[in-house]
Design a protein around this motif. Structure first.
Motif, mmCIF file in Angstrom:
data_model
loop_
_atom_site.group_PDB
_atom_site.id
_atom_site.type_symbol
_atom_site.label_atom_id
_atom_site.label_comp_id
_atom_site.label_asym_id
_atom_site.label_seq_id
_atom_site.Cartn_x
_atom_site.Cartn_y
_atom_site.Cartn_z
ATOM 1 N N SER A 1 0.836 -1.191 0.000
ATOM 2 C CA SER A 1 0.000 0.000 0.000
ATOM 3 C C SER A 1 0.874 1.244 0.000
ATOM 4 C CB SER A 1 -0.928 0.016 1.220
ATOM 5 O OG SER A 1 -1.831 -1.076 1.169
ATOM 6 N N PHE A 2 0.450 2.254 -0.762
ATOM 7 C CA PHE A 2 1.198 3.507 -0.875
ATOM 8 C C PHE A 2 0.325 4.653 -0.358
ATOM 9 C CE2 PHE A 2 3.051 0.749 -4.045
ATOM 10 C CZ PHE A 2 4.404 1.026 -3.989
ATOM 11 N N GLU B 1 -5.073 -0.925 -7.517
ATOM 12 C CA GLU B 1 -4.649 -0.980 -8.916
ATOM 13 C C GLU B 1 -4.166 -2.384 -9.249
ATOM 14 O OE1 GLU B 1 -5.069 1.395 -11.082
ATOM 15 O OE2 GLU B 1 -5.942 2.659 -9.529
ATOM 16 N N HIS B 2 -4.518 -2.849 -10.454
ATOM 17 C CA HIS B 2 -4.164 -4.192 -10.879
ATOM 18 C C HIS B 2 -3.247 -4.124 -12.107
ATOM 19 C CE1 HIS B 2 -7.203 -5.811 -8.146
ATOM 20 N NE2 HIS B 2 -8.012 -4.851 -8.585
ATOM 21 N N GLU C 1 7.128 -1.815 -8.170
ATOM 22 C CA GLU C 1 8.289 -1.033 -8.605
ATOM 23 C C GLU C 1 7.893 -0.007 -9.668
ATOM 24 O OE1 GLU C 1 9.489 -4.846 -6.870
ATOM 25 O OE2 GLU C 1 8.177 -4.341 -8.575
ATOM 26 N N ALA C 2 7.041 -0.436 -10.610
ATOM 27 C CA ALA C 2 6.607 0.487 -11.661
ATOM 28 C C ALA C 2 5.736 1.598 -11.080
ATOM 29 C CB ALA C 2 5.844 -0.272 -12.740
ATOM 30 N N PHE C 3 4.854 1.275 -10.138
ATOM 31 C CA PHE C 3 4.011 2.310 -9.542
ATOM 32 C C PHE C 3 4.851 3.301 -8.748
ATOM 33 C CE2 PHE C 3 1.339 4.070 -6.171
ATOM 34 C CZ PHE C 3 0.295 4.577 -6.923
ATOM 35 N N ILE D 1 4.819 7.366 -9.427
ATOM 36 C CA ILE D 1 4.515 8.458 -8.500
ATOM 37 C C ILE D 1 5.751 9.318 -8.246
ATOM 38 C CG2 ILE D 1 2.584 7.274 -7.398
ATOM 39 C CD1 ILE D 1 4.399 6.572 -5.069
ATOM 40 N N GLU D 2 6.953 8.744 -8.401
ATOM 41 C CA GLU D 2 8.157 9.577 -8.313
ATOM 42 C C GLU D 2 8.112 10.670 -9.374
ATOM 43 O OE1 GLU D 2 12.998 9.306 -9.081
ATOM 44 O OE2 GLU D 2 11.840 7.466 -8.766
ATOM 45 N N TYR D 3 7.706 10.296 -10.578
ATOM 46 C CA TYR D 3 7.600 11.301 -11.634
ATOM 47 C C TYR D 3 6.437 12.266 -11.354
ATOM 48 C CZ TYR D 3 6.536 13.585 -15.990
ATOM 49 O OH TYR D 3 6.254 14.544 -16.921
#
Length: 579
Positions: free
Chosen positions: A351-352, A393-394, A399-401, A405-407
Motif C-alpha cells: 500500500s502507498f 490498482e491491478h 516497482e513500476a508504480f 509516482i516519483e515522476y
C-alpha cells in the motif's frame, strides 16, 4: 646583434611523406563547453549556454558586477542567446532592476522586441507546475480574483477561465478568508512549501476547513500571490504589493523568496525615477521564476520531501501490518501528521500513502476516478471509517508504480532499471501520463550509449510501438551513422522482416525524420522511411542526387531482407531436423 638560430631536419624525418588525413585524429573530438554563463552570454555561444542550463545553472545568477547573463546577451545583441535564457526563465519585466537594465542596454530593436514578447508571455511552466497551477485556478474563488485583476493577455492560453469549466472537479480542502475574500487551496501543497503552514495544519488548524484572518493589515493580493507561487513556482506580484509580500514571507518562513524580494525592492527604490509614476499609473509587476531560487526552495524539492516521507510511512505501514484488520486501521491512521496523506493506493501486496491533489492534477485517469467515486472506498473488508480512502490498482508491479509516482511528484526520474521500461511505457499510456515516457527516455539514454547493436534494435521497436520519440530518434541516428555495422548483425536483418517496407514512391516518403507521410495519419513516419532520411543526412547526399541515393538505400534494404528470409528459413529447417 643576436645570432640567427639555424634549424636542420633530421634525415630520417625528411624522407617521410605525411598524408594530411593521417594527421587528423581517428575519433572526432567532442567540443567541451568551457567558461561560465556570463562569458557564454557575452560571446553568444548558444552551445555552451545550452550545456550550462541543462546542467542546472541559475539563469538569473549575478556576477561580481551585479549583472545577470541576460544583460550581457542583450548588450552584445546576441538574439539566440537571449532567447535561450528567456525560455529558461530569465527575468525581463520592465520596471524591475534586471528587466530595466536589459531593456535599456539592448543593442538593437530586434532584441527589445524579443524582451517585450517574453514580458507579455512568460515562459511556459513545466508539466508539474502547470498541472498544479491549473488545479489552483480551477478553484472558483481563485478564478474570481484572476477575472478581476489579471490581464487575460498575460496568461496566453494558460488560463482555465474560458474553457467552459466553472467548477473544480477536485475541490480544495482549506479556504482562507482575508479581508472578507476567500482563497482556496490544498493542505499538502502549503505544508510542502512552508513550515509555518505545516505546523498550523498539525496543530491549530488540524480539523478546520476554513481559516479567517482578522488582521486588516494582511494583504489579500500578497497572500494570493504567495499561494499561487506555492503551486506554480512562478511569482507574479505587483510592485506595490511587494512590501506586504515580504512581511508574509517572514511569517511563512520562506527565507529564500524573502531575500530575493528584499533585494528587488532595494533596486526598485534606487530606480524609481525610471518608473514615471506621474505619467504611467498602470500597476507594475514583478515576475520571478522558481529557477531563480536555490534548489531546496523549489516546488520539486518540496514535493520530493513529501514523497519520501510518504514512502517511508508506507514501508513502515506495510512492515507492521498484522493479521488483524483493526491493527491495519491503526497503522493507516498513524503517520498522517507527517505526510498529510489522504489516499491509500494498493498495488499488489503493498500500500502507498499518496495525496489526492497530486494524483488528480497529474493524471486524468486518477482525476476521474477520485472525483466520481463515493467516498473512494473500494474494499469490502469491513475496515473502519478511520482508515484512509482506498484505491486498488491491478496489472502493475509495485516497482513500476513507485517510479510512476516519483515522476508525478517531482517531474523527473533519478534512475531506472531498463527492464522496467516497457511496463512503465505501458503504464504511462494506461494512466494518461504521457510525459512520463519522456522522463523514462531521459533516464535511459546514458544506458543506451553502451548497449550492443542487437539490443539497440529491440529498443527501436519498443520506442516505435509506444511512441517514445526521444529513444526512437536516438536509435535511428545511431543506426544511420553506423549502417553497415548494423547491417552485418542478424538481429538487425531479422528486425527488417517485422517492419513495413519503405515507401517506393518519393511522393509518399517521409520528408523529415519522424514527420508523418502523406498517406499516413500518425505522429510517426514509417521507420524505414525515417531511417532512409537520416542515412541520407549522415552521408551528406547532394540534393540533385537524393532520389538516386534513396533508391540505392532501398535496394540495399531489399538485399538484407532476402538474406534475413534465407537465414530464417535455415533456422526453421534446423528446428524441423532436430525435432
Amino acid at each position: 646583434m643576436s645570432q640567427e638560430r639555424s634549424y636542420t631536419i633530421h634525415p630520417d624525418l625528411d624522407a617521410l611523406d605525411f598524408d594530411p588525413d593521417e594527421i587528423e585524429p581517428s575519433i572526432p573530438l567532442k567540443k567541451v563547453p568551457a567558461g561560465d554563463i556570463f562569458e557564454a552570454s557575452r560571446a553568444g555561444d548558444v552551445d555552451r549556454l545550452r550545456y550550462l542550463i541543462e546542467s542546472g545553472m541559475n539563469v538569473n545568477a549575478r556576477d561580481t558586477w551585479d549583472s545577470a547573463a541576460l544583460y550581457y546577451s542583450c548588450l552584445a545583441g546576441h538574439l539566440e542567446a537571449a532567447r535561450m535564457l528567456l525560455e529558461s526563465g530569465a527575468i525581463c519585466s520592465e520596471h524591475t532592476f534586471d528587466g530595466d537594465r536589459c531593456h535599456y542596454a539592448a543593442l538593437n530593436l530586434t532584441v527589445r522586441k524579443l524582451l517585450k514578447a517574453f514580458e507579455a508571455r512568460p515562459p511556459p511552466l513545466g508539466p508539474l507546475q502547470g498541472a498544479l497551477r491549473d488545479m489552483f485556478l480551477r478553484c472558483r474563488a481563485n478564478q474570481v480574483f484572476v477575472e478581476e485583476f489579471e490581464n487575460p493577455v498575460r496568461l496566453m492560453g494558460q488560463s482555465l477561465l474560458n474553457d467552459g469549466s466553472n467548477s473544480n472537479d477536485f475541490p480544495p480542502d482549506i479556504t482562507f478568508f482575508v479581508q472578507g475574500r476567500p482563497i482556496e487551496a490544498h493542505r499538502v501543497i502549503l505544508s510542502a512549501r512552508s513550515s509555518f503552514f505545516k505546523r498550523r495544519f498539525e496543530t491549530k488548524w488540524k480539523d478546520r476547513r476554513e481559516v479567517r484572518f482578522a488582521s486588516e493589515k494582511l494583504s489579500y493580493p500578497a497572500l494570493y500571490s504567495l499561494i499561487h507561487f506555492f503551486y506554480s513556482d512562478r511569482l507574479e506580484v505587483t510592485v506595490d504589493d511587494m512590501e506586504d509580500l515580504v512581511e508574509i514571507c517572514k511569517v511563512c518562513k520562506c527565507e529564500g523568496l524573502q531575500k530575493v524580494l528584499e533585494k528587488e525592492m532595494f533596486h526598485q527604490r534606487h530606480a524609481e525615477y525610471k518608473a514615471l509614476r506621474n505619467v504611467d499609473n498602470s500597476q507594475k509587476r514583478f515576475i520571478l521564476q522558481g529557477l531563480s531560487l536555490p534548489e531546496q526552495d523549489r516546488l520539486q524539492a518540496a514535493l520530493h520531501f513529501i514523497l519520501q516521507t510518504s514512502l517511508a510511512n508506507s514501508n513502515r505501514q506495510n512492515a507492521d501490518i498484522s493479521d488483524t484488520l483493526s491493527g491495519f486501521d491503526e497503522i493507516q491512521a498513524s503517520g498522517s501528521a507527517d505526510d498529510l496523506a489522504d489516499i491509500c493506493v494498493k498495488v499488489g501486496e503493498k500500500s502507498f500513502r499518496c495525496h489526492q491533489v497530486i494524483l488528480a492534477s497529474r493524471s486524468e485517469y486518477f482525476k476521474a476516478r477520485l472525483s466520481h467515486m463515493t467516498d473512494f472506498l473500494e474494499r469490502q473488508d469491513g475496515l473502519s471509517s478511520h482508515s484512509l480512502p482506498f484505491l486498488e490498482e491491478h496489472d502493475l508491479s509495485t516497482e513500476a508504480f513507485e517510479k510512476m509516482i516519483e515522476y508525478m511528484y517531482t517531474d523527473r526520474l533519478k534512475d531506472i532499471d531498463p527492464d522496467q521500461a516497457e511496463e512503465i511505457f505501458d503504464a504511462a499510456s494506461r494512466y494518461l501520463l504521457f510525459p512520463l515516457k519522456r522522463a523514462v527516455a531521459d533516464a535511459l539514454i546514458p544506458h543506451l550509449e553502451m548497449v550492443l547493436p542487437a539490443e539497440l534494435c529491440q529498443w527501436l521497436i519498443l520506442s516505435d510501438m509506444y511512441g517514445v520519440l526521444k529513444i526512437r530518434e536516438y536509435c535511428l541516428d545511431l543506426i544511420a551513422c553506423n549502417f553497415e555495422t548494423f547491417a552485418d548483425t542478424p538481429e538487425f536483418r531479422a528486425m527488417l522482416l517485422t517492419l513495413p517496407p519503405p515507401s517506393g514512391d518519393s511522393l509518399l516518403r517521409t520528408t523529415h525524420p519522424s514527420a508523418p507521410g502523406a498517406s499516413v495519419n500518425s505522429d510517426q513516419g514509417n521507420l524505414l522511411d525515417d531511417l532512409r532520411e537520416k542515412w541520407l543526412e549522415a552521408e551528406a547526399a547532394e540534393l540533385d542526387k537524393r532520389d538516386e541515393s534513396a533508391a540505392l538505400f532501398d535496394k540495399r534494404l531489399e538485399m538484407l531482407v532476402l538474406i534475413a528470409e534465407r537465414e530464417n528459413a535455415d533456422v526453421h529447417a534446423d528446428d524441423s531436423l532436430s525435432a
